[in-house]
Design an enzyme around this catalytic site. Sequence first.
Site, PDB file in Angstrom:
ATOM      1  N   CYS A 153      -2.215  -4.395   7.962  1.00  0.00           N
ATOM      2  CA  CYS A 153      -0.865  -4.841   8.331  1.00  0.00           C
ATOM      3  C   CYS A 153      -0.212  -4.037   9.453  1.00  0.00           C
ATOM      4  CB  CYS A 153       0.043  -4.809   7.103  1.00  0.00           C
ATOM      5  SG  CYS A 153      -0.409  -5.979   5.809  1.00  0.00           S
ATOM      6  N   HIS A 157       7.308  -3.843   8.771  1.00  0.00           N
ATOM      7  CA  HIS A 157       6.203  -2.936   8.437  1.00  0.00           C
ATOM      8  C   HIS A 157       5.763  -2.037   9.591  1.00  0.00           C
ATOM      9  CE1 HIS A 157       2.728  -2.480   5.322  1.00  0.00           C
ATOM     10  NE2 HIS A 157       3.471  -1.387   5.473  1.00  0.00           N
TER      11      HIS A 157
END
Length: 507
Positions: A69, A125
């Site tokens: 991610c 993120h």
Amino acid sequence: MEALWTLTLALAAGLAAASPPNILLIFADDLGYGDLGSYGHPSSTTPNLDQLAAGGLRFTDFYVPVSLCTPSRAALLTGRLPVRMGLYPGVLEPSSRGGLPLDEVTLAEVLAAQGYLTGIAGKWHLGVGPEGAFLPPHHGFHRFLGIPYSHDQGPCQNLTCFPPATPCEGICDQGLVPIPLLANLSVEAQPPWLPGLEARYVAFARDLMTDAQHQGRPFFLYYASHHTHYPQFSGQSFPGHSGRGPFGDSLMELDAAVGALMTAVGDLGLLGETLVFFTADNGPETMRMSHGGCSGLLRCGKGTTFEGGVREPALAFWPGHIAPGVTHELASSLDLLPTLAALAGAQLPNITLDGVDLSPLLLGTGKSPRHTLFFYSAYPDEVRGVFAVRSGKYKAHFFTQGSVHSDTTADPACHASNPLTAHEPPLLFDLSEDPGENYNLLDSVDEVAPEALQAVKQLELLKAQFDAAMTFGPSQMAQGEDPTLQVCCQPSCTPRPSCCHCPEFQP
């Protein structure tokens, strides 16, 4: 929903493009190469994404440089390999001191300088940091509505994932504050009601588009959906309707959100003036079995440098400008910043970029200038350098390592129990004939073909030259963690983390 926007396609094809175009960048989470109907899945319900594929350019050889991610998102937004920025090893945590360095130039900053109204809906993120120093408003985004990290980075055993009252699968990360929903730098809810989250993001997106039109400026919307990351969730219309369980229901809502976004663009009369690009951050988390995605015929998934981890579905859609079709040209998420900057007439940052301009490929005036791809482990180091290199149709693996994210597949090479292994000579695959990486050309019982020997020499040279020229930035993850940096809706409350609880109304 798809009928509302597809009916306007014929009209949109004849419209003149705005200069510069609006840009809608849709980024899915943990989506496999084989998960969409347009990529061959026999039972996925993805009519809107399939319509984008039918009306746009579908990539067969589109890649991310790291199958995890945080580093993948950093690469997308900066056009730079994550190791240059120090975004290694692994991912950023809610209490991480580090984040995407503020001296990195994001796509949002490039486009904002060109007059775009910029916004992000969904998953960030790329760090929170002290006083939210690394959040989107400090990286060129005028507006932000979303969760600052992955929605499993907090306790989820008491959350509802599917209405009316189906709890989320598993317990997620314990000892952390509940996941926060942020509006710019303020906490909207902690935790948010997950079944209503996608609808909120779509409404946010529609408002951004409308406001940009009223202001007479183009928009850039980075729509970073949480779908289809574990634990899956969806709104009222989707549970039990996909035929693929919770994963399919989550994917079905993602597809419906794409339809709603396209309807919003169409309602504003902007289909012919809006470039839409869809892809995902990494391959499927196969360890989740039925709760994970599908990499099709590709090997392994998330966390690995095999094709199932790094090759992604990708669609480019711009009626009247991008001709419908399929391309087998090499492309990477790294290429989006220079490509979109070129289409917007924006100036590139004065910094080393790893991406190339794909606008000739998109507009049908030329081929992709990309011929080589370098793949790093999710836990890289300067001694080993890149794990795999693709040049043309050949790909060499110099190191391989399994991942917990790719456990439970039939292939033991994917599993976390498969240790870091150096290959001398490297594993060599001809991806034009063997995209599943099943047949190592240097492990033949017959004499190795001269072409294969020449290919491996070239790939070894490419790796050596690339590794020698690469400088790793100081690791942001090595800065460690500080629990007080976790976002809390009641900053001075005690006891933490349980007191950070300001849930929103659940219908």
